[in-house]
Design an enzyme around this catalytic site. Structure first.
Site, PDB file in Angstrom:
ATOM      1  N   TYR A 159       0.859  -1.185   0.000  1.00 21.84           N
ATOM      2  CA  TYR A 159       0.000   0.000   0.000  1.00 21.84           C
ATOM      3  C   TYR A 159       0.895   1.235   0.000  1.00 21.84           C
ATOM      4  O   TYR A 159       1.411   1.659   1.039  1.00 21.84           O
ATOM      5  CB  TYR A 159      -0.915   0.014   1.218  1.00 21.84           C
ATOM      6  CG  TYR A 159      -1.996  -1.050   1.213  1.00 21.84           C
ATOM      7  CD1 TYR A 159      -2.220  -1.858   0.112  1.00 21.84           C
ATOM      8  CD2 TYR A 159      -2.806  -1.255   2.324  1.00 21.84           C
ATOM      9  CE1 TYR A 159      -3.201  -2.830   0.104  1.00 21.84           C
ATOM     10  CE2 TYR A 159      -3.805  -2.226   2.332  1.00 21.84           C
ATOM     11  CZ  TYR A 159      -3.990  -3.010   1.222  1.00 21.84           C
ATOM     12  OH  TYR A 159      -4.974  -3.980   1.229  1.00 21.84           O
ATOM     13  N   GLY A 205     -18.720  -1.357  -1.226  1.00 16.98           N
ATOM     14  CA  GLY A 205     -18.696  -1.337  -2.687  1.00 16.98           C
ATOM     15  C   GLY A 205     -17.804  -0.252  -3.259  1.00 16.98           C
ATOM     16  O   GLY A 205     -18.166   0.393  -4.244  1.00 16.98           O
ATOM     17  N   ARG A 206     -16.640  -0.067  -2.631  1.00 13.35           N
ATOM     18  CA  ARG A 206     -15.682   0.966  -3.064  1.00 13.35           C
ATOM     19  C   ARG A 206     -16.339   2.343  -3.149  1.00 13.35           C
ATOM     20  O   ARG A 206     -16.095   3.125  -4.077  1.00 13.35           O
ATOM     21  CB  ARG A 206     -15.034   0.570  -4.390  1.00 13.35           C
ATOM     22  CG  ARG A 206     -14.338  -0.799  -4.323  1.00 13.35           C
ATOM     23  CD  ARG A 206     -13.474  -1.057  -5.525  1.00 13.35           C
ATOM     24  NE  ARG A 206     -12.932  -2.419  -5.491  1.00 13.35           N
ATOM     25  CZ  ARG A 206     -11.892  -2.841  -4.771  1.00 13.35           C
ATOM     26  NH1 ARG A 206     -11.252  -1.979  -4.004  1.00 13.35           N
ATOM     27  NH2 ARG A 206     -11.471  -4.088  -4.814  1.00 13.35           N
ATOM     28  N   GLY A 207     -17.195   2.606  -2.157  1.00 16.73           N
ATOM     29  CA  GLY A 207     -17.815   3.924  -2.042  1.00 16.73           C
ATOM     30  C   GLY A 207     -19.240   4.006  -2.552  1.00 16.73           C
ATOM     31  O   GLY A 207     -19.915   5.022  -2.342  1.00 16.73           O
ATOM     32  N   THR A 225     -22.253   4.647   0.117  1.00 14.41           N
ATOM     33  CA  THR A 225     -22.085   5.796   0.997  1.00 14.41           C
ATOM     34  C   THR A 225     -23.136   6.837   0.634  1.00 14.41           C
ATOM     35  O   THR A 225     -23.771   6.745  -0.432  1.00 14.41           O
ATOM     36  CB  THR A 225     -20.685   6.407   0.839  1.00 14.41           C
ATOM     37  OG1 THR A 225     -20.498   6.842  -0.521  1.00 14.41           O
ATOM     38  CG2 THR A 225     -19.598   5.384   1.186  1.00 14.41           C
TER      39      THR A 225
END
Length: 330
Positions: free
Chosen positions: A56, A206-208, A211
């Site tokens: 990362y 879900g990767r944003g 939100t």
């Protein structure tokens, strides 16, 4: 905060953790100060589990966590990973599960984190040229030396988990799992349950997408992880948003945040699931934590299933170049 078991020795952690990939800029520019503020917010909210990896930001995420721990009493359980090797110039990925390589990478992770032992050490991706039984022997040796507290694997198949477990105790398996990525229901969640292994869903939002304000692909900068991902590319993205808008309406009707509802759904799939949403926002993290106390009824589950039936998402979750290393099954 509720707690769930992470390791087979009985060690428990907060029911949700914090994914720390974004500390390395994978979802947009950031700073060490912003990351430290997020870590303080996590601590204050009762989130005591951090998930990072050596790749990362090529060590940036681990270093940021390490600098925070140096200035603050360590109250976190920390997981990191190895097994992916990146070319520093091209960024090309290869996979290496050789014992000597893993030892070098583990020592580097411990140094950046400022720790003598990491609580959970994942094999980030499988090197198919090395039997998983041999990889387990390497990880068990690290554990016997006191360098790691537990053993995990990322994105493996149920069959591989059974093979590894025949050699020694596997503590956790990490895979993408959310309301739009549900393959783990086809054997992995069940196998983890049967073997007493924690299942750690990454990208549970879900990767944003789950939100209050889903991402806009038009704003993705060069190098952004979601750029080129089929689900975030047209016409798939527009199709997906028609489903997401219905989920947002359901959350509003329930007087809660879409993030809270998505985390609550994930937690309700089994008491051995420990989702690790990634965020750099204290407010967003608080919405995720609220999912731990949200009362998920069968009626609400049925309403979610009506809106988001299994397989509803348009497009693959990864671009073609991102798939290598992920084990398929079913």
């Amino acid at each position: 905060m509720h707690f769930r078991q992470l390791r087979q020795d009985g060690k428990k952690i907060s029911a949700i953790g914090l994914g720390c990939w974004s500390f390395a800029g994978s979802y947009g520019p950031t700073t060490e100060t912003e990351a430290h503020s997020t870590l303080s917010a996590a601590r204050d909210l009762g989130v005591d589990f951090l998930d990072t990896a050596n790749v990362y930001g090529m060590g940036v995420s681990e270093s940021v966590i390490g600098s925070y721990l140096k200035a603050n009493q360590n109250s976190f359980t920390i997981a990191t990973k190895a097994g992916i090797s990146r070319d520093p110039e091209t960024g090309a990925r290869t996979f290496n599960n050789q014992a000597a390589y893993l030892r070098t990478e583990l020592e580097g992770s411990l140094s950046r984190l400022g720790l003598e032992q990491v609580d959970l050490y994942y094999m980030h991706r499988r090197d198919v040229d090395i039997p998983i039984e041999d990889v387990m022997e390497t990880l068990l040796a690290f554990k016997a030396e006191g360098k790691i507290g537990g053993i995990g694997f990322s994105e493996i198949s149920p069959a591989s988990l059974r093979r590894a477990s025949a050699v020694g105790g596997v503590d956790a398996v990490q895979s993408e799992y959310s309301l739009w990525t549900r393959q783990p229901e086809m054997g992995m969640i069940q196998t983890c349950k049967a073997l007493g292994v924690a299942f750690v869903p990454f990208s549970p939002l879900g990767r944003g997408m789950f939100t209050p304000t889903p991402p806009d692909p038009a704003t993705f900068e060069k190098g952004h992880f979601r750029t080129g991902t089929p689900r975030f590319s047209e016409p798939n993205f527009s199709h997906n948003m028609t489903f997401i808008s219905q989920f947002q309406s359901l959350a509003q009707a329930l007087d809660t945040s879409p993030a809270t509802l998505a985390i609550a759904w994930c937690l309700a799939q089994g008491d051995h699931l420990i989702p690790i949403p990634g965020t750099r926002s204290a407010a967003h993290l608080a919405e995720c934590v609220a999912g731990c106390s949200f009362e998920m009824t069968q009626e609400i589950k049925d309403a979610i299933d009506d809106i988001l039936p299994i397989g509803w998402a348009h497009g693959d979750r990864y671009a073609p170049e991102q798939w290598p290393g992920v084990e398929g099954y079913c």
